[in-house]
Scaffold this active site. Structure first.
Site, PDB file in Angstrom:
ATOM      1  N   ARG A  93      -2.655 -13.373  -5.527  1.00  0.00           N
ATOM      2  CA  ARG A  93      -2.582 -12.777  -4.296  1.00  0.00           C
ATOM      3  C   ARG A  93      -3.285 -11.494  -4.157  1.00  0.00           C
ATOM      4  O   ARG A  93      -3.622 -11.014  -2.954  1.00  0.00           O
ATOM      5  CB  ARG A  93      -0.953 -12.121  -4.425  1.00  0.00           C
ATOM      6  N   HIS A  97      -5.442 -10.707  -0.902  1.00  0.00           N
ATOM      7  CA  HIS A  97      -5.043  -9.601   0.065  1.00  0.00           C
ATOM      8  C   HIS A  97      -6.301  -8.690  -0.151  1.00  0.00           C
ATOM      9  O   HIS A  97      -6.607  -7.979   1.075  1.00  0.00           O
ATOM     10  CB  HIS A  97      -4.035  -8.888  -0.490  1.00  0.00           C
ATOM     11  N   ASN A 125       1.290  -5.191   1.589  1.00  0.00           N
ATOM     12  CA  ASN A 125       0.820  -4.808   0.322  1.00  0.00           C
ATOM     13  C   ASN A 125       2.073  -4.505  -0.798  1.00  0.00           C
ATOM     14  O   ASN A 125       1.616  -3.864  -1.689  1.00  0.00           O
ATOM     15  CB  ASN A 125      -0.566  -4.018   0.208  1.00  0.00           C
ATOM     16  N   HIS A 229       1.339 -20.567  -3.575  1.00  0.00           N
ATOM     17  CA  HIS A 229       2.890 -20.275  -3.770  1.00  0.00           C
ATOM     18  C   HIS A 229       3.265 -21.180  -4.577  1.00  0.00           C
ATOM     19  O   HIS A 229       4.697 -21.184  -4.994  1.00  0.00           O
ATOM     20  CB  HIS A 229       3.697 -20.080  -2.515  1.00  0.00           C
TER      21      HIS A 229
HETATM   22  C1  HEM Z   1      -0.067 -18.738   4.430  1.00  0.00           C
HETATM   23  C2  HEM Z   1       0.248 -17.274   4.758  1.00  0.00           C
HETATM   24  C3  HEM Z   1       0.825 -16.526   3.412  1.00  0.00           C
HETATM   25  C4  HEM Z   1       1.757 -15.742   3.784  1.00  0.00           C
HETATM   26  C5  HEM Z   1       2.673 -15.355   5.250  1.00  0.00           C
HETATM   27  C6  HEM Z   1       2.143 -15.028   2.464  1.00  0.00           C
HETATM   28  C7  HEM Z   1       3.111 -14.145   2.364  1.00  0.00           C
HETATM   29  C8  HEM Z   1       3.597 -13.987   1.048  1.00  0.00           C
HETATM   30  C9  HEM Z   1       4.705 -12.984   0.753  1.00  0.00           C
HETATM   31  C10 HEM Z   1       5.801 -12.267   1.629  1.00  0.00           C
HETATM   32  C11 HEM Z   1       4.784 -13.099  -0.624  1.00  0.00           C
HETATM   33  C12 HEM Z   1       5.915 -12.354  -1.535  1.00  0.00           C
HETATM   34  C13 HEM Z   1       5.506 -10.762  -1.570  1.00  0.00           C
HETATM   35  C14 HEM Z   1       6.766 -10.017  -2.123  1.00  0.00           C
HETATM   36  O1  HEM Z   1       7.809 -10.203  -1.630  1.00  0.00           O
HETATM   37  O2  HEM Z   1       6.585  -9.301  -2.996  1.00  0.00           O
HETATM   38  C15 HEM Z   1       3.694 -13.518  -1.186  1.00  0.00           C
HETATM   39  C16 HEM Z   1       3.298 -13.894  -2.509  1.00  0.00           C
HETATM   40  C17 HEM Z   1       2.377 -14.487  -3.043  1.00  0.00           C
HETATM   41  N1  HEM Z   1       1.306 -14.944  -2.179  1.00  0.00           N
HETATM   42 FE1  HEM Z   1       1.158 -15.141  -0.345  1.00  0.00          FE
HETATM   43  N2  HEM Z   1       1.203 -15.458   1.693  1.00  0.00           N
HETATM   44  C18 HEM Z   1       0.280 -16.461   2.236  1.00  0.00           C
HETATM   45  C19 HEM Z   1      -0.911 -17.125   1.688  1.00  0.00           C
HETATM   46  C20 HEM Z   1      -1.269 -16.793   0.467  1.00  0.00           C
HETATM   47  C21 HEM Z   1      -2.533 -17.082  -0.019  1.00  0.00           C
HETATM   48  C22 HEM Z   1      -3.581 -17.831   0.877  1.00  0.00           C
HETATM   49  C23 HEM Z   1      -2.658 -16.846  -1.359  1.00  0.00           C
HETATM   50  C24 HEM Z   1      -3.631 -16.965  -2.258  1.00  0.00           C
HETATM   51  C25 HEM Z   1      -4.628 -17.851  -2.070  1.00  0.00           C
HETATM   52  C26 HEM Z   1      -1.211 -16.323  -1.594  1.00  0.00           C
HETATM   53  C27 HEM Z   1      -0.811 -15.740  -3.028  1.00  0.00           C
HETATM   54  C28 HEM Z   1       0.387 -15.473  -3.304  1.00  0.00           C
HETATM   55  C29 HEM Z   1       0.874 -15.468  -4.659  1.00  0.00           C
HETATM   56  C30 HEM Z   1       0.121 -15.821  -5.746  1.00  0.00           C
HETATM   57  C31 HEM Z   1       2.355 -14.828  -4.581  1.00  0.00           C
HETATM   58  C32 HEM Z   1       3.098 -14.342  -5.543  1.00  0.00           C
HETATM   59  C33 HEM Z   1       2.615 -12.999  -6.085  1.00  0.00           C
HETATM   60  C34 HEM Z   1       3.438 -12.444  -7.435  1.00  0.00           C
HETATM   61  O3  HEM Z   1       4.457 -13.292  -7.894  1.00  0.00           O
HETATM   62  O4  HEM Z   1       2.888 -11.497  -7.948  1.00  0.00           O
HETATM   63  N3  HEM Z   1      -0.571 -16.031  -0.394  1.00  0.00           N
HETATM   64  N4  HEM Z   1       2.702 -14.266  -0.160  1.00  0.00           N
END
Ligand code: HEM
Length: 373
Positions: A93, A97, A125, A229
């Protein structure tokens, strides 16, 4: 190869325009629905047309100056994962970001004590994995001691660490493009706000990834990247659009509402099946209508992306290949100017202000100009 239940005609109608080679099209028509998706184009994309660093990236950028880079990083990530397997999701993530708003330049890593810190821009973030952020700085310390002060940028260390983290969790190895400069400070809030929102529909998602020079204009890339995800968690506040007044026809939304119980900070695994493994089960979740974020579930429900979800759910190798290609493409997003490597990934260098930039092109130095911090 496993076969999907998707509509063959829709699949082929969407595949054909993406395919340049006639021979490939004929083979595709004969093979049925689960075809290898066409290779994605990977070109270096600059986030600013005045950028001069274009073209200087390569996967083996540090091969001569820091031959042990991969070994150092992999063993540090391995140790960190032994303590907390969530560090893989945290790094992924953070990499996204960091790279998406203004290119891969470690600008996100400047910590919250800095008044302009990107980490303070919410909701985008909120909840970044602090252990993963500290891990990058700790690896930087080791790398700079072994290979020299400012030898490898924080942006490159983050890219290499993300690649090993995904691979150690069971995923593909991503051939990250290295040679990035570090920013002198954080990016602007409006740039951070270009990150996609979790309540986005498919049109908005596709536009967001294609817009502002990001260059992800193929829906396959957007679906593959969303497959990140397959690891990690989301706070209930990130999917409150589904839980506040759950749609009575959406059983999973009702389950999520019950799980959250009004606590926005409670965390739910993004992949219901294997939350800590990098695999294709996220796509199975979506087919079973168990995607946690709206932006996840809509991918399965829309004709432009649903067929890709089906392909990936049935063919993990295909998902891995497209994910690795799209991530490599993300690693080509460069930021204008910067310093060769910050002394501390979590801080600005003393004496360098936000406007100071160093051009890299035409230096004759295989790693660009050293920073004049
Ligand atoms: C497609 C559009 C995307 C949206 C709308 C999105 C949105 C989010 C949101 C809202 C969260 C949860 C944050 C929280 O509640 O703490 C999240 C977690 C995460 N996102 Fe995305 N994301 C997107 C694409 C991506 C991409 C492209 C990647 C990496 C290449 C990514 C990797 C991750 C990971 C690994 C998590 C889990 C983080 C953790 O557990 O520490 N996301 N994302």
């Amino acid at each position: 190869m496993a076969r999907s239940s998707g509509n063959v005609h829709v699949l082929l109608a969407m595949l054909v325009p993406l395919c340049a080679a006639t021979a490939w099209t004929a083979a595709a028509a004969a093979a049925g629905p689960l075809l290898p998706l066409p290779d994605l184009q990977t070109t270096t994309t600059t986030m600013n047309e005045n950028d001069t660093t274009t073209g200087s990236l390569s996967a083996d950028f540090h091969a001569l100056s820091c031959p042990d880079l991969h070994g150092i990083v992999r063993s540090a990530v391995q140790d960190a994962r032994r303590q907390d397997v969530q560090v893989t999701a945290g790094l992924l993530r953070i990499f996204f970001h960091d790279c998406f708003p203004q290119g891969c330049d470690a600008s996100l890593l400047v910590d919250k004590t800095d008044p302009g810190s990107e980490q303070n821009v919410e909701p985008q973030n909120k909840g970044l994995n602090q252990r993963a952020l500290q891990l990058i700085e700790s690896i930087r310390d080791t790398v700079h001691k072994r290979c020299g002060e400012r030898s490898v940028s924080c942006a490159d260390i983050l890219a290499v660490a993300t690649s090993h983290a995904v691979n150690l969790a069971g995923g593909p190895f991503i051939n990250m493009q290295l040679g990035h400069f570090d920013s002198v400070g954080p990016a602007q809030p409006w740039q951070v706000q270009t990150l996609p929102a979790p309540n986005a529909d498919v049109t908005t998602l596709l536009n967001t990834f294609a817009a502002n020079g990001k260059g992800f204009d193929n829906p396959i890339e957007v679906v593959a990247l969303s497959g990140a995800h397959t690891v990690g968690k989301a706070r209930c506040s990130s999917f409150s659009d589904r839980t506040i007044r759950p749609n009575p026809n959406d059983n999973f939304a009702k389950e999520l509402a019950q799980f959250c119980g009004g606590d926005g900070n409670r965390q739910r695994n993004l992949d219901e099946i294997t939350p800590d493994s990098f695999d294709n089960s996220y796509f199975l979740d979506l087919i079973r209508r168990k995607g946690v974020l709206t932006s996840d579930q809509v991918l399965a429900n829309d004709g432009r992306t649903g067929w890709i979800v089906n392909v990936f759910a049935n063919d993990q190798g295909n998902f891995f290949e497209k994910f690795a290609q799209a991530m490599e493409k993300m690693s080509r997003l460069t930021s204008p100017g910067g310093v060769k490597a910050r002394r501390n990934c979590l801080k600005r260098d003393a004496g360098v202000n936000l406007q100071t930039t160093v051009a890299a092109a035409g230096s004759g130095d295989d790693e660009g100009l050293a920073a004049s911090a």
